[in-house]
Design an enzyme around this catalytic site. Structure first.
Site, PDB file in Angstrom:
ATOM      1  N   GLU A 145      -1.863  -3.894  -8.328  1.00 38.05           N
ATOM      2  CA  GLU A 145      -0.625  -3.490  -7.660  1.00 38.05           C
ATOM      3  C   GLU A 145      -0.259  -4.587  -6.662  1.00 38.05           C
ATOM      4  OE1 GLU A 145      -0.343   0.583  -6.758  1.00 38.05           O
ATOM      5  OE2 GLU A 145       1.413   0.362  -5.465  1.00 38.05           O
ATOM      6  N   ASN A 187      -4.241   3.323  -4.048  1.00 38.84           N
ATOM      7  CA  ASN A 187      -3.659   4.358  -4.911  1.00 38.84           C
ATOM      8  C   ASN A 187      -4.676   4.613  -6.020  1.00 38.84           C
ATOM      9  OD1 ASN A 187      -1.229   4.503  -3.473  1.00 38.84           O
ATOM     10  ND2 ASN A 187      -0.379   2.763  -4.611  1.00 38.84           N
ATOM     11  N   LYS A 267      -6.280   6.357   1.449  1.00 39.96           N
ATOM     12  CA  LYS A 267      -4.829   6.489   1.661  1.00 39.96           C
ATOM     13  C   LYS A 267      -4.512   7.949   1.357  1.00 39.96           C
ATOM     14  CE  LYS A 267      -0.393   4.966  -0.374  1.00 39.96           C
ATOM     15  NZ  LYS A 267       0.276   3.940  -1.192  1.00 39.96           N
ATOM     16  N   GLU A 271       3.198   8.282  -0.149  1.00 40.59           N
ATOM     17  CA  GLU A 271       3.692   7.812  -1.444  1.00 40.59           C
ATOM     18  C   GLU A 271       3.039   8.572  -2.604  1.00 40.59           C
ATOM     19  OE1 GLU A 271       3.083   3.521  -1.122  1.00 40.59           O
ATOM     20  OE2 GLU A 271       4.972   3.333  -0.062  1.00 40.59           O
ATOM     21  N   ASP A 350       6.550  -2.066   6.539  1.00 36.70           N
ATOM     22  CA  ASP A 350       5.720  -2.420   5.393  1.00 36.70           C
ATOM     23  C   ASP A 350       5.768  -3.917   5.093  1.00 36.70           C
ATOM     24  OD1 ASP A 350       4.100  -2.141   3.239  1.00 36.70           O
ATOM     25  OD2 ASP A 350       5.559  -1.185   1.931  1.00 36.70           O
ATOM     26  N   GLU A 372      -4.286  -4.091   9.626  1.00 35.80           N
ATOM     27  CA  GLU A 372      -4.140  -4.414   8.198  1.00 35.80           C
ATOM     28  C   GLU A 372      -2.961  -5.365   8.030  1.00 35.80           C
ATOM     29  OE1 GLU A 372      -4.080  -1.058   5.370  1.00 35.80           O
ATOM     30  OE2 GLU A 372      -2.563  -2.122   4.210  1.00 35.80           O
ATOM     31  N   GLU A 378       3.830  -9.553  -0.971  1.00 36.12           N
ATOM     32  CA  GLU A 378       4.672  -8.595  -1.697  1.00 36.12           C
ATOM     33  C   GLU A 378       6.151  -8.758  -1.349  1.00 36.12           C
ATOM     34  OE1 GLU A 378       3.564  -4.565  -0.897  1.00 36.12           O
ATOM     35  OE2 GLU A 378       5.325  -3.724  -1.885  1.00 36.12           O
TER      36      GLU A 378
HETATM   37  C1  GCV Z   1      -0.719   0.267  -2.634  1.00 31.63           C
HETATM   38  C2  GCV Z   1       3.919  -0.397  -0.250  1.00 31.63           C
HETATM   39  C3  GCV Z   1       3.715  -1.000  -1.602  1.00 31.63           C
HETATM   40  C4  GCV Z   1       2.789  -0.146  -2.461  1.00 31.63           C
HETATM   41  C5  GCV Z   1       1.472   0.033  -1.697  1.00 31.63           C
HETATM   42  C6  GCV Z   1       1.786   0.689  -0.355  1.00 31.63           C
HETATM   43  C7  GCV Z   1       0.543   0.873   0.499  1.00 31.63           C
HETATM   44  O1  GCV Z   1       4.683   0.752  -0.340  1.00 31.63           O
HETATM   45  O2  GCV Z   1       4.934  -1.189  -2.233  1.00 31.63           O
HETATM   46  O3  GCV Z   1       2.579  -0.817  -3.663  1.00 31.63           O
HETATM   47  O4  GCV Z   1       0.564   0.804  -2.432  1.00 31.63           O
HETATM   48  O5  GCV Z   1       2.671  -0.123   0.355  1.00 31.63           O
HETATM   49  O6  GCV Z   1       0.315   0.038   1.353  1.00 31.63           O
HETATM   50  O7  GCV Z   1      -0.173   1.836   0.298  1.00 31.63           O
END
Ligand code: GCV
Length: 663
Positions: A145, A187, A267, A271, A350, A372, A378
């Site tokens: 991811e 995730n 987590k 989401e 983010d 973090e 990204e």
């Molecule tokens: C791993 C953002 C990213 C997700 C990520 C999330 C997180 O939303 O787009 O891909 O998920 O952060 O940090 O948990």
């Protein structure tokens, strides 16, 4: 089949000296059969032989006529710290533990690679942060991811891979002082929930052993709903006795099979991930339940604060995702148990190119905290566009939170200096994959290297790190090194200039998060994120807006709350500002947007042209890969420039003073 092997990054060990005298390694006070000491000897031999051509043997005691590298156990040094010195033929690497000795050896090798072997020296260093971690978002099917450098080198088709590449990866981590790694995505979906079953224990043990050889604890991300997903239970309420009993049994199995596992990362309630909110419980209820169980094994729970409602209605101007972390966690400060660490993203949103520092950092005073950050790029160019992130991390670390009179920076908070915590530190979402160069863009390895070095020693400057990485990686002439360092140091601001102005963020293509889409905020089906209309732009987070600015301590809250004192680079994050607003340099906001977008694209072309001049000075493969990435970056920069400029020209109706083409 190709024989191409992955690169050795900064551990390439170019030949730097011809040394005719042999090296003798003497282990003094440490057990030679210790796994880390064995790795250390191996690293020392490889590095010395490659860089100097000299023979290197292990001896029982000092030998005449040879350089002697004494690895000495010295109790006066703090945990994981080292002292190295060279005086004539004698080199001492002192430490109170094996990790410190290994870090000292890598520092010694770096000293030679930086061509300082001839000098006598003495250096002492104790890591600033107790935990220095890399977090993988690798999935068990092999995808990553937000990964931009190929697939996972841990997982293929739901199987775990342990091979020479794993060992090289562990070597890289240890060489920059990393002592923890989370191997799977936060995730935790599908097969990944089974990682805590005996289906995977043997392979996981093998993997954790490779890391342990380099003083690194392995961690796994955990599915909070495991009792349901793999335990056939009908709930995962953290206060339910059957659920607790299930976790106890599960953790016993896991830690008996995987003694080197450091703990779990979770987590929850974010989401779509399950969490304690479903049962009307708090985040502390969830984290503490797990922490109490793993405590019996001396392990920790790292609990993420990235908890927010991703379906929030953005039309409501009092709604604000930026508030969520603080709103969910501040009220429970002091309730988290000692072996829980809250992991907090650097900003409240983010990983945007510019965000204020999260008010939770230092906002919490009685809770273990970890910062973090993300080096995976990204939102900052996918390792296509050059974006050296260490300057951004330095800004975060140096931010004064005002949580107390002294020792109040983010660096103080996360290192434990502010409140005396032991369980704390810093983690990066890593940018590696199975590409042969590990990081897609060869230059993105500067972030991988730089994060580790900075986590260990927060006093290092962005430039020192960039120069060190460049010299170790390319061993090129001074002029070439200067060009690369200059490109790295300018890259973040260049990226910022052609993308999102003054902290607004989120004008990025939904889902992929690369390329422009000014209205593209995907976390709301309603309304644009930036709230631009024909008069102005920006999110009002002042006391009369969402009130987010008031989550900071007074000094910062006052500064952010007022547009005339708010740092300009964050103006649109905190305020809705008219296009005609005059910035400090006299330009209007709209003119600033036009100017920076033209300048950002031009500067991207400039650094790409500088790279072109390095043909023949850096390895051909690197030259070609990076050149190609620059072509893509320039294309991207043009798109950003044109879309952002034309969007705001059409919204505002105000032309560019310099009459440049705005399409
Ligand atoms: C791993 C953002 C990213 C997700 C990520 C999330 C997180 O939303 O787009 O891909 O998920 O952060 O940090 O948990």
């Amino acid at each position: 089949m190709s024989n191409a092997k992955w690169t050795q990054l900064w551990l390439e060990y170019h030949k730097v000296e011809d040394i005719t005298k042999p090296f003798a390694i003497v282990i003094d006070g440490f057990k030679k059969e210790n796994r880390i000491i064995k790795s250390l000897i191996c690293e020392l031999k490889t590095g010395l032989e490659k860089m100097t051509g000299a023979k290197c043997t292990e001896e029982e005691k000092t030998t005449d006529g040879a350089y002697v590298v004494n690895i000495r156990k010295k109790e006066d040094l703090a945990k994981e710290g080292y002292r190295i010195s060279k005086n004539g033929l004698s080199i001492n690497v002192d430490s109170s533990d094996e990790n410190g000795a290994l870090y000292g050896v890598f520092e010694f090798l770096r000293t030679i690679a930086l061509k300082k072997f001839d000098e006598n020296f003495e250096k002492k260093c104790v890591p600033d942060n107790p935990l220095r971690m890399m977090d993988h978002w690798d999935n068990m099917d092999g995808t990553i991811e937000r990964g931009y450098s190929g697939n996972s080198f841990f997982f293929v088709n739901n199987e775990i891979i342990v091979d020479d590449r794993t060992r090289d990866y562990a070597r890289f981590l240890a060489s920059v002082g990393i002592n923890g790694v989370v191997i799977n995505n936060v995730n935790v979906k599908q097969c990944a929930s089974l990682m805590i079953t005996d289906r995977y224990f043997d392979k996981l043990k093998e993997l954790s052993d490779v890391f342990a050889d380099y003083g690194i604890s392995m961690y796994m991300s955990l599915n909070f709903a495991s009792p349901i997903e793999i335990g056939n239970m009908d709930n995962c309420d953290p206060l339910n006795e059957d659920v607790i009993a299930w976790w106890k049994k599960k953790c016993k199995e896991v830690f008996e099979a995987l003694p080197n596992l450091g703990g779990f990362l979770v987590k929850a309630d974010s989401e779509g991930r399950p969490g304690p909110f479903t049962y009307g419980r708090t985040q502390a209820d969830g984290a503490n339940m797990l922490a109490d169980i793993v405590k019996d094994y001396g392990k920790i729970i790292i609990w993420r604060c990235f908890v927010y409602n991703c379906t929030q209605d953005w039309r409501d101007t009092k709604t604000d995702r930026a508030r969520a972390g603080y709103d969910h966690f501040k009220g429970q400060d002091g309730q988290y148990h000692d072996n829980v660490i809250l992991q907090i993203k650097n900003g409240p949103m983010d990983f945007q190119i510019r965000e204020p520092v999260s008010p939770l950092l230092g906002g919490l005073k009685e809770t273990n905290q970890m910062l973090e950050v993300q080096i995976a790029q990204e939102y900052t160019g996918h390792q296509i566009d050059l974006c050296y992130l260490i300057p951004m991390f330095k800004e975060v670390l140096e931010f004064k939170t005002y949580c107390q009179k002294e020792n109040d920076t983010v660096a103080d908070v996360i290192s434990g200096k502010a409140f005396g915590n032991k369980n704390c530190g810093i983690a990066a979402v890593i940018n590696t994959g199975n590409d042969l160069n590990w990081t897609g863009n060869d230059l993105a390895a500067a972030n991988f290297y730089g994060f580790g070095r900075l986590a260990f020693d927060m006093s290092l400057s962005s430039e020192e790190i960039a120069r060190e990485w460049t010299m170790l990686t390319f061993c090129a002439d001074e002029k070439t090194t200067d060009v690369i360092v200059d490109m790295l140091l300018r890259s973040r601001e260049i990226y910022e200039k052609y993308t999102c102005p003054l902290g607004i963020g989120w004008m990025v293509t939904p889902q992929t998060h690369y390329g422009p889409s000014v209205d593209g905020y995907e976390y709301s089906r309603w309304g644009t994120y930036h709230r631009a209309d024909h008069l102005g732009l920006g999110v009002d987070r002042s006391s009369s807006g969402t009130g987010y600015a008031m989550q900071y301590y007074k000094e910062n809250a006052d500064m952010y709350n007022d547009p005339s004192t708010c740092p300009e680079e964050l103006l649109l994050f905190f305020h809705h500002i008219p296009y005609t607003w005059k910035l400090k340099d006299g330009r209007t906001l709209i003119q600033y947007i036009y100017d920076t977008h033209f300048a950002g694209e031009e500067e991207a072309e400039e650094i790409a042209a500088n790279w072109k001049k390095l043909e023949g000075k850096v390895p051909e493969g690197t030259f070609n890969t990076v050149s190609h990435r620059f072509e893509m970056q320039i294309y991207n920069a043009k798109e950003w420039r044109d879309q952002v400029n034309s969007y705001f020209y059409r919204k505002s109706g105000i032309p560019d003073e310099k009459n440049r083409p705005i399409y």
